[in-house]
Structures are given as C-alpha cells and as structure tokens.
Design a protein around this motif. Structure first.
Motif, mmCIF file in Angstrom:
data_model
loop_
_atom_site.group_PDB
_atom_site.id
_atom_site.type_symbol
_atom_site.label_atom_id
_atom_site.label_comp_id
_atom_site.label_asym_id
_atom_site.label_seq_id
_atom_site.Cartn_x
_atom_site.Cartn_y
_atom_site.Cartn_z
ATOM 1 N N GLU A 1 14.337 65.015 55.897
ATOM 2 C CA GLU A 1 15.431 65.991 55.652
ATOM 3 C C GLU A 1 16.911 65.483 55.864
ATOM 4 O O GLU A 1 17.834 66.147 55.907
ATOM 5 C CB GLU A 1 15.161 67.103 56.518
ATOM 6 N N GLU B 1 16.229 61.003 49.758
ATOM 7 C CA GLU B 1 15.999 61.927 50.848
ATOM 8 C C GLU B 1 14.889 61.614 51.762
ATOM 9 O O GLU B 1 13.781 60.864 51.641
ATOM 10 C CB GLU B 1 15.303 63.368 50.557
ATOM 11 N N GLU B 2 15.241 61.300 53.228
ATOM 12 C CA GLU B 2 14.219 60.760 54.329
ATOM 13 C C GLU B 2 14.351 61.815 55.277
ATOM 14 O O GLU B 2 15.283 61.988 56.092
ATOM 15 C CB GLU B 2 14.731 59.497 54.549
ATOM 16 N N ASN C 1 11.108 61.489 46.050
ATOM 17 C CA ASN C 1 12.175 62.006 46.857
ATOM 18 C C ASN C 1 13.612 61.299 46.388
ATOM 19 O O ASN C 1 14.636 61.190 47.215
ATOM 20 C CB ASN C 1 11.859 61.404 48.308
ATOM 21 N N THR C 2 13.621 60.504 45.060
ATOM 22 C CA THR C 2 14.958 59.992 44.952
ATOM 23 C C THR C 2 15.527 60.719 43.757
ATOM 24 O O THR C 2 14.880 61.157 42.846
ATOM 25 C CB THR C 2 14.614 58.494 44.535
ATOM 26 N N TYR D 1 20.059 62.914 53.991
ATOM 27 C CA TYR D 1 19.965 62.347 52.550
ATOM 28 C C TYR D 1 21.047 60.916 52.694
ATOM 29 O O TYR D 1 21.976 60.881 53.519
ATOM 30 C CB TYR D 1 20.746 63.259 51.677
#
Length: 335
Positions: A210, A207-208, A190-191, A212
């Motif tokens: 949905e 991303e966490e 997710n990075t 950023y």
C-alpha cells in the motif's frame, strides 16, 4: 493594375460567399435548436478552435421524463432526442470525430458522428484517453473495445482497469497485462507505467504494501531513474522533480544526478512559463530558476502572483521591502 483589381474582386467575392454561408449556417442551427425544450453546450474545447466546435446536447420533455439528443456544431442532428442520458467523449480532441456515450432504455452504447459503433447493451461504458479504449461492463463482466467499436478483449473478465499505458485484466484470479493493441506484456501487476509530456520518458510506479515508489523508464522501459522516490513529476528537457522519503523535493536528471538539491518543501514549474519555483517553508524563502536552473531570484516572506499581459504570463514576486517582475522566460523587467 487591371490584374490587381481582378484579384481583389475575386478575393472579395470569396469572402462575401463565406460570410453568407456562415450566416446561413448559424440561422439554420438556430432554427433547428428551437425545436427542443432545452439546449446546452457539450463543453467541447480544444486549443485550435476553443469552444467554436462545441456541439449541443438537446432534450425534449416526454411523459416518461426528458429524452436527450445531439446536434453537431455544424447544425446536423446526429442523435434524435430518444436517450435517457448522453455525453460527448472529451478526451478525443478531433472536432469532427464526435463520440457520444449514451444510455437508451437503461443500456449504454457508443456512436461516432451519429452512427452506432458499440451496441446499446452495456451497463457501463467508460473511455480511457491514454490507451484510447472503451471499457465495457455487462452482467458484472468486463471487456475492452477499440475506438472503432471492435471488441479487443471479450466482455468475460472479473476486473478491467486502464492504468497508465496498459490495461490490467483479472479473470478467475488470473492477472494479465495488455498493451493498447491487445498484446500481453510481461509487466508486474502492481506496476504502472504512465506517459509524460516527453515521449522519450515514462513514470514507473510500483505499489508495495500500500505504499508507492516512483522512478523513470525510457520508451523501451529501461530503468533510467531508480524506483526509490515517493513522487516524481516530469518538468522539462531531461529533468524531473522528485520527492524523497523525507518529503523534501528537488530536481534530478535522467542519470539521477541531483541538479537542484532535495531540500525544498515545494518545487514546481510555474504554469505557462519557463520558470521553476522552489519554497523552503522552514526559512520561508522562495527562489526562482530558469530552465537552465540558473537562480534569478531569492526572496524571504515572499508572495508570488502570475499576471497575464499581452498574451504572456508575467511573474510578480514581492515582500514588504521589494517587488520584482519577470517575463515568462525569467528575464527581469521593469514595471
């Protein structure tokens, strides 16, 4: 004097020969292009040659519709008009390395200067300019090829994405991250790490749920600005425009020290100048700063225009009461 006259004569002869071959080449290109029903520029542009190195997408109408080919800027027919579709890869700026992605009988392939380097057997091909790789799709599976056409990651994956400097691959619910050389990297899926105009610094995006968050890492991927901002943009030297959770912008350095207070609705570097503009919409105040972050102008209810004069961008900033002009380095000038 006699030696000078001889040198001048030689230079003149060389110039005349160059002009002759230039005119002959242009005539040869015009003769070649007349063979086709339609001719259009490939749209190639770089800062050295502008559009002079643009080639030509040519086509002829057949009983099955138009078929397309390609002629180089030198007037060489690299691809005969037998393709359903083709376009030049614009992210590769070498004028003499002409990469063409084309479809033949519904299948895509890639050619380099007229020679096939990726066979015409794919349903989709896309080039990523950051990793300098081709993403391939065949029978709902994805893979990656190098610029020379060599397969780097086999076409057997469920998803392949180029994001920033890395390649993200999913196969049977297993996620892997690869660098552009095909080596696995220990990077969170997710990075995303994206390059900036300074080779020393990269933007890190996480991303966490949905959302950023943005930070900055160095070229060894050591974190130098924490991943706490809603947006980051490299601006110059060791400075970054950042936006906080309240959507207010300012400038920090690589130690995350505030250099321009995070209180503005907009902060940006004016294109092709060494001037920073900030805008506070609450009080409708526009400020201008040099790259040393020295304030040179503050104007209320201002309008800003960029004017091109003598190959330099001139800033005009004005309101109903006064007008000021600055050159591209932030020095006030008279008009």
């Amino acid at each position: 004097m006699k030696k000078v006259a001889i040198i001048v004569s030689i230079i003149l002869v060389i110039a005349l020969i160059a002009i002759y071959f230039l005119l002959k080449t242009n005539q040869d290109i015009e003769t070649l292009l007349k063979q086709f029903n339609n001719v259009q520029s490939d749209g190639f542009y770089d800062q050295k040659t502008n559009t002079e190195a643009a080639g030509y997408i040519v086509s002829n109408k057949t009983t099955e519709g138009y078929r397309y080919g390609y002629v180089s800027y030198k007037g060489k027919l690299l691809l005969k008009p037998e393709y359903n579709q083709l376009y030049r890869v614009m992210d590769i700026k070498n004028k003499d390395d002409i990469y063409i992605i084309a479809a033949k009988n519904g299948r895509y392939g890639v050619s380099l200067n007229g020679k096939t380097i990726i066979n015409y057997e794919y349903q989709f091909i896309e080039y990523d300019g950051v990793t300098e790789k081709f993403i391939l799709q065949k029978s709902s599976k994805y893979g990656i090829a190098k610029k020379n056409g060599e397969i780097l990651i086999p076409v057997e994956n469920d998803i392949v994405e180029a994001k920033g400097i890395y390649l993200y691959v999913t196969k049977q619910e297993e996620n892997k991250v690869y660098d552009k050389n095909g080596k696995i990297k220990e990077v969170n899926f997710n990075t995303t790490i994206t390059p900036t105009d300074n080779a020393e610094y990269y933007i890190k995006i996480v991303e966490e749920n949905e959302n950023y968050l943005y930070g900055v890492v160095d070229k060894e991927e050591n974190e130098i600005i924490p991943v706490i901002y809603s947006y980051i943009e490299y601006v110059f030297a060791d400075y970054f425009i950042v936006c906080n959770e309240n959507y207010l912008q300012g400038i920090v350095d690589t130690n995350n020290e505030i250099k321009l207070e995070l209180k503005y609705n907009q902060v940006q570097k004016i294109q092709d100048t060494n001037i920073i503009m900030s805008l506070d919409t609450k009080d409708d105040i526009t400020e201008l700063y040099t790259l040393q972050l020295e304030k040179i102008c503050e104007l209320k209810d201002a309008t800003l225009e960029v004017q091109r004069e003598n190959e330099e961008n001139i800033i005009k900033i004005y309101n109903e009461e006064e007008t000021k002009y600055y050159n591209s380095n932030g020095i006030e000038i008279e008009k």
